[in-house]
Motif scaffolding. Structure first.
Motif, PDB file in Angstrom:
ATOM      1  N   ALA A 189    -114.214 -32.028  51.032  1.00  0.00           N
ATOM      2  CA  ALA A 189    -115.138 -33.109  51.401  1.00  0.00           C
ATOM      3  C   ALA A 189    -115.074 -34.165  50.299  1.00  0.00           C
ATOM      4  CB  ALA A 189    -116.566 -32.603  51.564  1.00  0.00           C
ATOM      5  N   VAL A 190    -115.247 -35.416  50.706  1.00  0.00           N
ATOM      6  CA  VAL A 190    -115.249 -36.538  49.769  1.00  0.00           C
ATOM      7  C   VAL A 190    -116.476 -37.394  50.047  1.00  0.00           C
ATOM      8  CG1 VAL A 190    -114.106 -38.704  49.146  1.00  0.00           C
ATOM      9  CG2 VAL A 190    -112.757 -36.628  49.407  1.00  0.00           C
ATOM     10  N   TYR A 191    -117.157 -37.793  48.972  1.00  0.00           N
ATOM     11  CA  TYR A 191    -118.299 -38.699  49.074  1.00  0.00           C
ATOM     12  C   TYR A 191    -117.991 -39.934  48.235  1.00  0.00           C
ATOM     13  CZ  TYR A 191    -120.939 -34.707  50.909  1.00  0.00           C
ATOM     14  OH  TYR A 191    -121.386 -33.654  51.658  1.00  0.00           O
ATOM     15  N   ARG A 192    -118.043 -41.095  48.856  1.00  0.00           N
ATOM     16  CA  ARG A 192    -117.811 -42.324  48.098  1.00  0.00           C
ATOM     17  C   ARG A 192    -119.151 -42.982  47.769  1.00  0.00           C
ATOM     18  NH1 ARG A 192    -117.133 -43.841  53.403  1.00  0.00           N
ATOM     19  NH2 ARG A 192    -118.128 -45.824  54.024  1.00  0.00           N
ATOM     20  N   ALA A 193    -119.333 -43.291  46.494  1.00  0.00           N
ATOM     21  CA  ALA A 193    -120.543 -43.964  46.014  1.00  0.00           C
ATOM     22  C   ALA A 193    -120.100 -45.174  45.220  1.00  0.00           C
ATOM     23  CB  ALA A 193    -121.397 -43.022  45.174  1.00  0.00           C
ATOM     24  N   VAL A 194    -119.509 -46.135  45.931  1.00  0.00           N
ATOM     25  CA  VAL A 194    -118.919 -47.305  45.283  1.00  0.00           C
ATOM     26  C   VAL A 194    -119.764 -48.562  45.488  1.00  0.00           C
ATOM     27  CG1 VAL A 194    -116.584 -46.381  45.392  1.00  0.00           C
ATOM     28  CG2 VAL A 194    -117.447 -47.724  47.318  1.00  0.00           C
ATOM     29  N   GLY A 195    -121.007 -48.362  45.868  1.00  0.00           N
ATOM     30  CA  GLY A 195    -121.919 -49.492  46.021  1.00  0.00           C
ATOM     31  C   GLY A 195    -122.525 -49.561  47.399  1.00  0.00           C
ATOM     32  N   TYR A 196    -123.718 -50.133  47.455  1.00  0.00           N
ATOM     33  CA  TYR A 196    -124.387 -50.373  48.732  1.00  0.00           C
ATOM     34  C   TYR A 196    -124.051 -51.766  49.245  1.00  0.00           C
ATOM     35  CZ  TYR A 196    -127.374 -46.205  48.382  1.00  0.00           C
ATOM     36  OH  TYR A 196    -127.845 -44.921  48.334  1.00  0.00           O
ATOM     37  N   LEU A 197    -124.344 -51.981  50.511  1.00  0.00           N
ATOM     38  CA  LEU A 197    -124.083 -53.266  51.149  1.00  0.00           C
ATOM     39  C   LEU A 197    -125.227 -53.572  52.104  1.00  0.00           C
ATOM     40  CD1 LEU A 197    -121.748 -55.392  51.179  1.00  0.00           C
ATOM     41  CD2 LEU A 197    -120.955 -54.292  53.274  1.00  0.00           C
ATOM     42  N   SER A 198    -125.711 -54.805  52.084  1.00  0.00           N
ATOM     43  CA  SER A 198    -126.803 -55.198  52.966  1.00  0.00           C
ATOM     44  C   SER A 198    -126.288 -55.468  54.375  1.00  0.00           C
ATOM     45  CB  SER A 198    -127.494 -56.458  52.427  1.00  0.00           C
ATOM     46  OG  SER A 198    -128.079 -56.217  51.172  1.00  0.00           O
ATOM     47  N   SER A 199    -127.149 -55.262  55.343  1.00  0.00           N
ATOM     48  CA  SER A 199    -126.843 -55.606  56.724  1.00  0.00           C
ATOM     49  C   SER A 199    -127.265 -57.046  57.000  1.00  0.00           C
ATOM     50  CB  SER A 199    -127.585 -54.672  57.678  1.00  0.00           C
ATOM     51  OG  SER A 199    -127.137 -53.343  57.529  1.00  0.00           O
ATOM     52  N   PRO A 200    -126.560 -57.727  57.918  1.00  0.00           N
ATOM     53  CA  PRO A 200    -126.966 -59.092  58.276  1.00  0.00           C
ATOM     54  C   PRO A 200    -128.404 -59.129  58.789  1.00  0.00           C
ATOM     55  CG  PRO A 200    -124.789 -58.593  59.145  1.00  0.00           C
ATOM     56  CD  PRO A 200    -125.331 -57.298  58.618  1.00  0.00           C
ATOM     57  N   VAL A 201    -129.066 -60.236  58.540  1.00  0.00           N
ATOM     58  CA  VAL A 201    -130.441 -60.441  58.987  1.00  0.00           C
ATOM     59  C   VAL A 201    -130.406 -61.362  60.195  1.00  0.00           C
ATOM     60  CG1 VAL A 201    -132.725 -61.276  58.338  1.00  0.00           C
ATOM     61  CG2 VAL A 201    -131.263 -60.184  56.624  1.00  0.00           C
ATOM     62  N   PRO A 202    -130.919 -60.925  61.352  1.00  0.00           N
ATOM     63  CA  PRO A 202    -130.856 -61.770  62.549  1.00  0.00           C
ATOM     64  C   PRO A 202    -131.465 -63.151  62.330  1.00  0.00           C
ATOM     65  CG  PRO A 202    -131.561 -59.545  63.130  1.00  0.00           C
ATOM     66  CD  PRO A 202    -131.534 -59.614  61.630  1.00  0.00           C
ATOM     67  N   ASP A 203    -130.793 -64.160  62.873  1.00  0.00           N
ATOM     68  CA  ASP A 203    -131.262 -65.560  62.857  1.00  0.00           C
ATOM     69  C   ASP A 203    -131.264 -66.179  61.462  1.00  0.00           C
ATOM     70  OD1 ASP A 203    -131.728 -65.383  65.647  1.00  0.00           O
ATOM     71  OD2 ASP A 203    -133.712 -64.558  65.292  1.00  0.00           O
ATOM     72  N   VAL A 204    -130.632 -65.506  60.494  1.00  0.00           N
ATOM     73  CA  VAL A 204    -130.575 -66.015  59.132  1.00  0.00           C
ATOM     74  C   VAL A 204    -129.104 -66.015  58.694  1.00  0.00           C
ATOM     75  CG1 VAL A 204    -131.280 -65.628  56.732  1.00  0.00           C
ATOM     76  CG2 VAL A 204    -132.875 -65.143  58.600  1.00  0.00           C
ATOM     77  N   PRO A 205    -128.618 -67.072  58.035  1.00  0.00           N
ATOM     78  CA  PRO A 205    -127.228 -67.073  57.565  1.00  0.00           C
ATOM     79  C   PRO A 205    -126.941 -65.856  56.697  1.00  0.00           C
ATOM     80  CG  PRO A 205    -128.199 -69.252  57.321  1.00  0.00           C
ATOM     81  CD  PRO A 205    -129.325 -68.342  57.709  1.00  0.00           C
ATOM     82  N   PHE A 206    -125.692 -65.388  56.753  1.00  0.00           N
ATOM     83  CA  PHE A 206    -125.323 -64.201  56.000  1.00  0.00           C
ATOM     84  C   PHE A 206    -123.902 -64.337  55.487  1.00  0.00           C
ATOM     85  CE2 PHE A 206    -123.986 -59.728  55.485  1.00  0.00           C
ATOM     86  CZ  PHE A 206    -125.045 -59.243  54.731  1.00  0.00           C
ATOM     87  N   ASP A 207    -123.691 -64.015  54.216  1.00  0.00           N
ATOM     88  CA  ASP A 207    -122.371 -64.041  53.596  1.00  0.00           C
ATOM     89  C   ASP A 207    -121.811 -62.628  53.626  1.00  0.00           C
ATOM     90  OD1 ASP A 207    -120.192 -63.995  51.845  1.00  0.00           O
ATOM     91  OD2 ASP A 207    -121.012 -65.582  50.581  1.00  0.00           O
ATOM     92  N   HIS A 208    -120.855 -62.382  54.518  1.00  0.00           N
ATOM     93  CA  HIS A 208    -120.328 -61.025  54.675  1.00  0.00           C
ATOM     94  C   HIS A 208    -119.496 -60.606  53.473  1.00  0.00           C
ATOM     95  CE1 HIS A 208    -121.552 -60.309  58.896  1.00  0.00           C
ATOM     96  NE2 HIS A 208    -121.467 -61.625  58.994  1.00  0.00           N
ATOM     97  N   GLY A 209    -118.972 -61.554  52.728  1.00  0.00           N
ATOM     98  CA  GLY A 209    -118.196 -61.220  51.545  1.00  0.00           C
ATOM     99  C   GLY A 209    -119.036 -60.630  50.442  1.00  0.00           C
TER     100      GLY A 209
END
Length: 450
Positions: A310-330
């Motif tokens: 088994a492998v677990y990657r813990a290389v950082g969290y990432l936010s989900s887009p917020v509806p109706d609000v601009p979002f930078d996927h990068g």
């Protein structure tokens, strides 16, 4: 404005609560609603911190005192984007602050990462923290496990995997988590850090806590335990780095025990390049790295293979887009300038703000969100003269909207009912609390008098 400033804060974790606190301490009269998708407050503290971290969990006491302020109202079980939308919030509030945090795992683009039993750390954390939207079952049939990462999340994942289930019985873990850990087949947990010990992002207290786990031997592999000029400078200039490196050095010098049921291995200067396996994980291939003198690393072209099921990657969290609000996927953030949310042209969307990890990315400790919130609130208060006024600002109007939409929202009084219920469950078993996991059950308990 003759009435209090009406503010909606979407996200009732530390970032949102700190923003609310700062608002209440300003000279501007305020009336704040903290909205959260979960029926219970506290966000990351309840669902992102390992259950055996009582010191960090103690932050809840400070957050509770803030949320009991009369200017602040908690509305849980409200899913922004579905139960209520941005234009509706703007109709009922003068300002809206998004503090929705980071809820997903950052991707690791290496071959084999999608094999069965290759997991993101966030999914595992949500499982052992009883997150209502997480799976209830977790297969722990691997004897050898690889954890990729050099931060506190990787440390939490490795520690929980190595820990004996009975040692967690004093915590709030749900019964399904206890049973899953009780049946775990793990004997060896290998944590891989791409850089050296002086570049690890662990905090000293969390690191030293590892040494208090019965039945777990800590093994620091000397290969890769290297320091360069930048490492030495970091040790001289930072007590935290000095403590971390010395802790690892002390562990590395110990005589092997050879009599513990589980072992936690630390491998430095090992960069993951491939998860091996056909139908499921069978191993991890890493490249031997070398320090370049400035704290960075480069590959040597030498590779190693470590057996793992088994492998677990813990290389950082990432936010989900917020509806109706601009979002930078990068960057995984809402575009903003000092917390002022920006549209596609780079102009401030009047009355809309952000704070916390959705604002700056998932970096820093919980306490760092206070300064972040202060910047946002200072900018919000400086915009008061240009801020549009809500068309329907009275407190009950948004409750009518939620009820008309069929939302079974929860309140602070409801949280107190749920809190007391969880503590009673724990008391019956000699524990501080047992966390209720199912969302509908949480809501039912919170609304039983309503």
């Amino acid at each position: 404005m003759t009435r209090p400033l009406r503010v909606a804060i979407v996200g009732a974790g530390p970032a949102g609560v700190y923003a609310a606190d700062i608002l209440t301490k300003s000279e501007t009269p305020v009336d704040i609603d903290l909205l959260d998708r979960m029926p219970a407050p506290y966000g990351l503290i309840r669902y992102g911190v390992a259950p055996d971290h009582p010191r960090i969990k103690g932050i809840v006491n400070a957050l509770r005192r803030i949320m009991e302020k009369p200017e602040i109202r908690f509305l849980g079980g409200v899913n922004y984007g579905e139960d209520i939308k941005l234009d509706q919030l703007q109709h009922h509030y003068d300002a809206v602050i998004f503090s929705t945090g980071a809820d997903k795992d950052r991707a690791l683009d290496i071959p084999g990462i999608d094999l069965a039993h290759s997991h993101g750390a966030a999914d595992f954390v949500y499982w052992y923290d009883g997150y209502p939207e997480a799976t209830r079952d977790w297969t722990l049939d691997a004897k050898e496990v690889a954890v990729i990462g050099a931060g506190n999340v990787a440390l939490d994942v490795a520690r929980v995997l190595a820990k004996q289930a009975d040692d967690l019985l004093s915590t709030e873990i749900p019964d399904n988590v206890y049973q899953g850990l009780k049946n775990s087949q793990v004997t060896d947990v290998h944590l891989f850090a791409r850089r050296g010990p002086a570049q690890a992002k662990f905090t000293p207290l969390e690191l030293r806590e590892l040494d208090h786990q019965p039945g777990v031997e800590l093994i620091v592999h000397p290969e890769g335990f290297e320091l360069d000029e930048a490492s030495e400078e970091a040790i001289r200039s930072s007590n935290q780095v000095k403590t971390i490196v010395k802790t690892f050095q002390d562990w590395a010098l110990r005589d092997p025990k050879n009599d513990t049921p589980r072992r936690l291995h630390f491998h430095f200067l090992r960069g993951p390049v491939e998860v091996l396996g056909t139908d499921r994980v069978e191993g991890l291939r890493t490249e031997v790295m070398e320090l370049t003198g400035d704290g960075n690393v480069r590959g040597t072209g030498e590779f190693e293979t470590t057996p793992a099921q088994a492998v677990y990657r813990a290389v950082g969290y990432l936010s989900s887009p917020v509806p109706d609000v601009p979002f930078d996927h990068g960057t995984g953030t809402v575009p903003n300038e000092g917390g002022r949310v920006l549209d596609l042209d780079g102009d401030h969307i009047s009355g809309v703000y952000t704070t916390g990890w959705i604002k700056r990315g998932p970096v820093g400790l919980i306490g760092h969100t206070k300064g972040d919130a202060l910047e946002t609130i200072n900018n919000l208060l400086s915009d008061l003269d240009s801020m549009p006024s809500a068309e329907e600002p009275d407190r009950d109007s948004v409750l009518r909207l939620l009820e008309d939409n069929g939302v079974r929202y929860t309140t602070w009084d409801g949280w107190n009912l749920l809190d007391a219920h969880e503590q009673a469950l724990g008391e019956a078993q000699g524990r501080e609390r047992i966390k209720v996991v199912e969302r509908d059950e949480m809501i039912d308990i919170s609304r039983k008098d309503g």
